[in-house]
Design an enzyme around this catalytic site. Structure first.
Site, PDB file in Angstrom:
ATOM      1  N   PHE A  69       0.815  -1.215   0.000  1.00 57.20           N
ATOM      2  CA  PHE A  69       0.000   0.000   0.000  1.00 57.20           C
ATOM      3  C   PHE A  69       0.847   1.263   0.000  1.00 57.20           C
ATOM      4  CE2 PHE A  69      -2.439  -3.300   2.125  1.00 57.20           C
ATOM      5  CZ  PHE A  69      -3.697  -3.190   1.552  1.00 57.20           C
ATOM      6  N   TYR A 137       0.199  10.811 -10.734  1.00 58.43           N
ATOM      7  CA  TYR A 137      -0.175   9.745  -9.800  1.00 58.43           C
ATOM      8  C   TYR A 137      -0.696   8.522 -10.548  1.00 58.43           C
ATOM      9  CZ  TYR A 137      -3.241   7.127  -6.673  1.00 58.43           C
ATOM     10  OH  TYR A 137      -3.874   6.118  -5.993  1.00 58.43           O
ATOM     11  N   LEU A 189     -13.693  14.209  -0.587  1.00 56.58           N
ATOM     12  CA  LEU A 189     -14.941  14.950  -0.445  1.00 56.58           C
ATOM     13  C   LEU A 189     -15.670  14.667   0.863  1.00 56.58           C
ATOM     14  CD1 LEU A 189     -17.133  16.804  -1.544  1.00 56.58           C
ATOM     15  CD2 LEU A 189     -18.057  14.859  -2.820  1.00 56.58           C
TER      16      LEU A 189
END
Length: 322
Positions: A69, A137, A189
């Site tokens: 990760f 990215y 968000l």
């Protein structure tokens, strides 16, 4: 299995570590804590506070697998500072693949992203869709996907890349601390909207209200972090030597930015003032996953697909943090 989790003190990695431990696996975490938090790592799990570039000093032949990760994930930052993302995401991942090969570790599960698809030509998006990232990215993750595939072909590694859509919510266990988003700065968000609801921000900015969507705002596929984490355990069991498989992970349902705000208001009972802003460059109008391959081959089906549950769990975690 004895497993190394890089980035295991982060948001998603931390939830996966908790599930792995609960399932009886022997887990070790490597995390530089640049964005992770040491208190996420459960008692009894060894934490190596170091860069993924130094993973070779930890990984040895006693490990049965790696879940990777560790990465820079802020797409906006990747445009401003692409070198940071390439250094961590690409060079760090290549160092990991070197260590995996040297130690003859047989399996790898990689945290990839829907950002590899860029502006999709068709929705829902399948794994075979055109790959055209709109930011560094996305390109770094696509580059690592390609490197993993080559590693599997050349050296017999078994690997699965899981391409996440919009991960949200929090892991709320029956016992123990909840785990949720703690990014600084926060760019997602739902947690930003919760900040506004809690009075920590004055207003919420929504970027663009003239997209070709039902209410003019961007549509995204939100997946509960606990559902996403569960897919990693299924992936570990599905790895096959010399094969690199790729799976999308999403709900298959899209929610607009305005819908997200409405649900935040409903869950919290608070006002969430909104200010409309200009579109951000590179933001696709709609990103919705087809996870049919994950359902058929991994047996993975999201258990918390409704937006209300995702936001409610995020709010529970938010309140637990004071």
């Amino acid at each position: 299995m004895k497993l190394l989790v890089t980035g295991g003190a982060g948001y998603i990695g931390g939830v996966v570590v908790r599930l792995l431990v609960d399932a009886g696996h022997d887990v070790t975490v490597l995390d530089d804590l640049s964005t992770g938090h040491a208190d996420v790592v459960p008692d009894g799990v060894t934490l190596h506070e170091m860069s993924v570039h130094d993973v070779g000093s930890v990984l040895d032949s006693s490990f049965d697998g790696v879940l990777h990760f560790a990465a820079k994930i802020a797409a906006g930052e990747s445009v401003q500072f692409p070198e940071r993302h390439y250094h961590t995401n690409v060079i760090g991942s290549l160092a990991l693949l070197d260590a995996v090969r040297a130690a003859r570790v047989p399996r790898l599960v990689f945290s990839s992203t829907a950002a590899v698809y860029g502006n999709p030509q068709e929705v829902p998006i399948t794994e075979d869709a055109v790959k055209a990232p709109t930011n560094p990215y996305g390109w770094t993750k696509l580059s690592v996907d390609a490197a993993i595939g080559a590693e599997c072909t050349a050296h017999g590694l078994g690997a699965i890349s899981l391409r996440y859509f919009n991960v949200a919510g929090a892991y709320i266990p029956a016992a123990g601390d909840a785990l949720g988003e703690r990014h600084d700065p926060e760019t997602h968000l739902i947690p930003i909207a919760l900040d506004v609801a809690a009075g920590k921000r004055e207003k919420l900015q929504l970027f663009g209200d003239d997209y070709p969507t039902p209410d003019g705002t961007c549509v995204r596929d939100y997946i509960h972090v606990a559902d996403l984490a569960a897919a990693h355990l299924l992936a570990l069991d599905a790895v096959e030597p010399s094969r690199h498989k790729v799976y999308n992970l999403g709900n298959g349902n899209g929610f607009s930015n305005r819908q997200v705000v409405d649900v935040v208001r409903e869950v919290t009972g608070r006002t969430v003032p909104v200010e409309m802003a200009e579109r951000r460059a590179g933001d696709p109008a709609e990103l919705v996953a087809s996870s049919a391959r994950a359902a058929s081959e991994l047996g993975w089906v999201p258990q918390r697909p409704d937006l209300h549950s995702i936001v409610a769990d995020a709010w529970t975690f938010y309140q637990s943090r004071g």
